[in-house]
Design a protein around this motif. Structure first.
Motif, short mmCIF file in Angstrom:
data_model
loop_
_atom_site.label_atom_id
_atom_site.label_comp_id
_atom_site.label_asym_id
_atom_site.label_seq_id
_atom_site.Cartn_x
_atom_site.Cartn_y
_atom_site.Cartn_z
N ILE A 109 13.57 -32.18 -30.82
CA ILE A 109 14.50 -33.31 -30.97
C ILE A 109 15.58 -33.27 -29.89
N LYS A 110 15.79 -34.41 -29.25
CA LYS A 110 16.86 -34.46 -28.25
C LYS A 110 17.99 -35.40 -28.64
N ASP A 111 17.79 -36.18 -29.71
CA ASP A 111 18.88 -37.01 -30.23
C ASP A 111 18.59 -37.30 -31.70
N TYR A 112 19.32 -36.62 -32.58
CA TYR A 112 19.10 -36.78 -34.01
C TYR A 112 19.49 -38.16 -34.53
N TYR A 113 20.20 -38.92 -33.73
CA TYR A 113 20.70 -40.22 -34.19
C TYR A 113 19.96 -41.40 -33.55
N ASP A 114 18.80 -41.14 -32.97
CA ASP A 114 18.06 -42.22 -32.31
C ASP A 114 16.58 -42.08 -32.61
N VAL A 115 15.82 -43.11 -32.24
CA VAL A 115 14.38 -43.09 -32.45
C VAL A 115 13.67 -43.00 -31.10
N ASN A 116 12.44 -42.56 -31.14
CA ASN A 116 11.61 -42.38 -29.95
C ASN A 116 11.42 -43.72 -29.23
N PRO A 117 11.86 -43.84 -27.97
CA PRO A 117 11.70 -45.11 -27.26
C PRO A 117 10.25 -45.51 -27.03
N ASP A 118 9.33 -44.53 -27.05
CA ASP A 118 7.91 -44.85 -26.93
C ASP A 118 7.45 -45.84 -27.99
N LEU A 119 8.12 -45.83 -29.15
CA LEU A 119 7.64 -46.57 -30.31
C LEU A 119 8.16 -48.00 -30.36
N ALA A 120 8.94 -48.38 -29.37
CA ALA A 120 9.55 -49.71 -29.38
C ALA A 120 8.91 -50.63 -28.35
N VAL A 121 8.74 -51.89 -28.73
CA VAL A 121 8.32 -52.91 -27.77
C VAL A 121 9.49 -53.25 -26.85
N ASP A 122 10.65 -53.42 -27.45
CA ASP A 122 11.89 -53.66 -26.71
C ASP A 122 12.75 -52.40 -26.85
N VAL A 123 12.77 -51.59 -25.80
CA VAL A 123 13.42 -50.28 -25.90
C VAL A 123 14.88 -50.40 -26.29
N LYS A 124 15.56 -51.42 -25.77
CA LYS A 124 16.97 -51.59 -26.09
C LYS A 124 17.20 -51.84 -27.58
N ASN A 125 16.22 -52.41 -28.23
CA ASN A 125 16.34 -52.73 -29.66
C ASN A 125 15.47 -51.82 -30.53
N ARG A 126 15.27 -50.59 -30.06
CA ARG A 126 14.35 -49.69 -30.76
C ARG A 126 14.79 -49.38 -32.18
N MET A 127 16.08 -49.25 -32.43
CA MET A 127 16.53 -48.97 -33.78
C MET A 127 16.29 -50.16 -34.69
N LYS A 128 16.47 -51.36 -34.20
CA LYS A 128 16.21 -52.55 -35.00
C LYS A 128 14.73 -52.64 -35.36
N GLU A 129 13.85 -52.26 -34.43
CA GLU A 129 12.41 -52.28 -34.72
C GLU A 129 12.07 -51.24 -35.79
N PHE A 130 12.74 -50.09 -35.73
CA PHE A 130 12.53 -49.09 -36.78
C PHE A 130 13.03 -49.61 -38.13
N GLU A 131 14.20 -50.18 -38.14
CA GLU A 131 14.76 -50.70 -39.39
C GLU A 131 13.87 -51.79 -39.98
N ALA A 132 13.25 -52.59 -39.11
CA ALA A 132 12.31 -53.61 -39.60
C ALA A 132 11.09 -52.96 -40.23
N LEU A 133 10.63 -51.84 -39.66
CA LEU A 133 9.50 -51.11 -40.24
C LEU A 133 9.86 -50.56 -41.62
N VAL A 134 11.05 -50.02 -41.74
CA VAL A 134 11.51 -49.52 -43.04
C VAL A 134 11.47 -50.64 -44.07
N GLN A 135 12.00 -51.80 -43.70
CA GLN A 135 12.02 -52.94 -44.62
C GLN A 135 10.61 -53.41 -44.95
N ARG A 136 9.75 -53.41 -43.93
CA ARG A 136 8.35 -53.84 -44.12
C ARG A 136 7.63 -52.88 -45.07
N THR A 137 7.89 -51.61 -44.89
CA THR A 137 7.27 -50.60 -45.76
C THR A 137 7.68 -50.82 -47.22
N HIS A 138 8.96 -50.99 -47.43
CA HIS A 138 9.46 -51.21 -48.79
C HIS A 138 8.96 -52.53 -49.37
#
Length: 587
Positions: A109-138
């Motif tokens: 781990i190199k940043d405990y407060y961020d997500v892997n940029p590889d996993l984002a379509v829009d790297v700048k909005n990577r956390m929003k894409e993760f949050e959308a996945l969380v919502q989609r999962t629920h």
């Protein structure tokens, strides 16, 4: 003659009964949605592709739920060291000297407060894409688990996403001493890190910071697997550094927990951050390398604010199981050393396995921890069971997975692609060809991609054999959560090492006052004849009168119903690598 009771009968277990059963679907998130099939050894992200958060669609999640899953474990979400260059987005460029593979270890781990940029379509909005996945999962009726990596971080750690007021690890450390309770790291004063000179897998083909053995770390930090040397080997976790929880490892492991070590508070805040993002659970990497006192301190604090959150410990020392459950507060522990190792020997077809190992597991774990054990046959660390290095056929999973899913009320887990027989072939990169699916490199997973079918997630490219295998997993996982006797029933062994069952055959009962099931499996690769009987003691244990006849209706296969009389042997021919889960009812 008195009837044995659960407390005295050696074939029964006393359990903390749980009215639920978790079925965890683990995915290596960067591999799950990848549609590219080039699979070039050490291929770049552009060559071999990478899956994104957005690839895990509603349809994908619906199909995972239909498989029987209750939870999805998204592996490799938190930002870790990797070789792909995201510096134009403000992400620190990692030095290839201390990155394993092109995609990097998800546990560096190199940043405990961020997500892997590889996993984002829009790297700048990577956390929003993760949050959308969380919502989609629920939204699709599933809960989500992510990794928490408490023991070590990447050689370069620096958060560019940390909340205001948060300090990076090591900022205030006294680097002139090896150990200080308030330090976040351990040090080797006066020595610079020497990267293993044997590590040069890319042979200069990587366009970026080369493996030139010039990574600068002075003084050297102690390596993640407790290596107090400035010259760790390639076989060590040399890409990581050990975090300090106030234990003086070199001085008889003396503990300095008052005042509360700085690392403890930093880690609590990280857990609360991700729980606030919607995580329903944490799979805690190498939890036993962190003092149990920390877990006893932090888990109640997290649960005070998020009462339903689950903590799962990766732990391999059975002597510490009770400690990490009772003292540490973990909900579940890996059952690797117990059930996994035992059934693996039965699956390998080398004549070394023995069903007595299953008996040993439930006897050792019967003292209140069996239902806290997470059972599995595959995960990101283990070899694919269909690989030539393991069982050689995915159908060896039928008896083993049935036992794993039904032996207790604790969780059971499948690893993506397992349900369609992924064999883990190919030399992906850092790991080499070893029967595992890589966690270090970009790759496509062929059998899983056949089910994914270009993002349709309809199994359109599966063979008939793969479809039948997935149907088996679907039936088994769903009945393990839907059937009361498996979800929360008591246990009674019908075969044990002292009984006369054929080698490789195992049978047991799970029962509540309302429902009784009989599990019967054959690990052999040839047919086996078994004389099934329901002893008077077993019936008494279930509160059933030993009179009349019983009908056994198979919930897992199309086997015609069997008629059974108490204490009367009924001969059954078991197919090779077979399993039955019979519903036991009075005629």
């Amino acid at each position: 003659m008195t009837t044995p009771t659960p407390a005295t009968d050696p074939n029964t277990t006393e359990e903390e009964i749980q009215d639920h059963k978790l079925v965890i679907y683990q995915m290596m998130t960067r591999l799950f949605g990848n549609k590219k099939a080039l699979n070039k050894t050490y291929g770049t992200l552009q060559e071999n592709g990478v899956g994104k958060f957005n690839d895990i669609t509603d349809k994908a999640l619906q199909e995972i739920k239909k498989l029987g899953a209750t939870h999805v474990w998204y592996t490799g979400v938190i930002e870790h060291a990797l070789m792909t260059d995201y510096s134009k987005f403000g992400v620190h460029l990692d030095d290839a000297d201390v990155v394993k593979g092109r995609a990097g270890s998800p546990y560096a781990i190199k940043d405990y407060y961020d997500v892997n940029p590889d996993l984002a379509v829009d790297v700048k909005n990577r956390m929003k894409e993760f949050e959308a996945l969380v919502q989609r999962t629920h939204n699709n009726g599933l809960k989500m688990i992510i990794d928490f990596v408490p023991n070590h971080v990447a050689r370069y750690y620096g958060s560019d996403a940390k909340p205001n007021g948060v300090e990076d690890f090591g900022t205030q450390d006294n680097k002139t001493v090896s150990f200080k309770a308030s330090n976040n790291f351990y040090y080797i004063p006066g020595e610079a890190l020497k990267v293993p000179n044997t590590y040069n897998p890319l042979s200069g083909n990587y366009r970026g910071p080369q493996e030139d053995s010039k990574f600068n770390e002075n003084p050297a930090k102690v390596t993640g697997n407790d290596v107090f040397s400035a010259s760790p080997s390639e076989n060590d976790w040399f890409e990581t550094v050990k975090l300090n929880y106030g234990v003086d490892i070199q001085n008889n492991r003396t503990k300095h927990f008052s005042p509360t070590p700085d690392t403890w508070g930093k880690m609590r805040d990280i857990l609360l951050y991700w729980a606030g993002k919607g995580a329903d659970g944490f799979r805690c990497d190498m939890a036993e390398m962190v003092p149990v006192e920390f877990w006893a301190w932090v888990i109640p604090q997290v649960k005070a604010k998020h009462s339903n959150i689950k903590f799962i410990a990766e732990i391999y020392n059975p002597k510490e199981y009770h400690n990490y459950i009772r003292t540490g507060g973990f909900d579940y522990l890996y059952d690797k050393v117990g059930l996994y190792d035992g059934v693996r020997r039965l699956m390998e077809n080398r004549g070394q396995g023995n069903t007595a190992e299953i008996t040993k597991v439930w006897r050792e774990e019967s003292r209140g921890i069996s239902n806290h054990m997470l059972r599995f046959l595959e995960n990101h660390d283990e070899q694919r069971l269909a690989s030539s290095e393991f069982a050689g056929t995915p159908w060896a999973a039928v008896p083993a997975m049935t036992v794993s899913a039904t032996l207790g009320s604790g969780p059971v887990m499948v690893y993506f692609g397992q349900e369609v027989g992924e064999p883990g072939k190919g030399h992906e990169g850092f790991q080499g060809e070893d029967g595992r699916t890589t966690i270090f490199d970009y790759w496509g997973v062929p059998a899983h991609q056949a089910w994914m079918n270009g993002g349709k997630f309809d199994g359109g490219k599966l063979t008939e054999d793969q479809k039948r295998l997935r149907e088996f997993y679907t039936k088994l996982l769903n009945l393990s959560t839907n059937r009361e006797a498996i979800r929360k029933g008591k246990f009674y062994a019908l075969t044990a090492e002292e009984n006369s069952a054929p080698k490789g055959v195992y049978a047991y009962l799970r029962h509540t006052a309302e429902e009784r099931v009989l599990v019967l499996v054959n690990f052999n690769r040839e047919a086996a004849n078994y004389s099934l009987t329901l002893p008077t003691a077993a019936l008494a244990n279930m509160g059933v009168e030993a009179k009349g006849s019983f009908i056994l209706q198979d919930l897992l296969t199309d086997t015609p119903p069997l008629l059974l009389q108490p204490s009367v042997k009924t001969s059954i021919t078991l197919a090779p690598l077979s399993a039955h889960v019979f519903l036991l009812q009075n005629k």
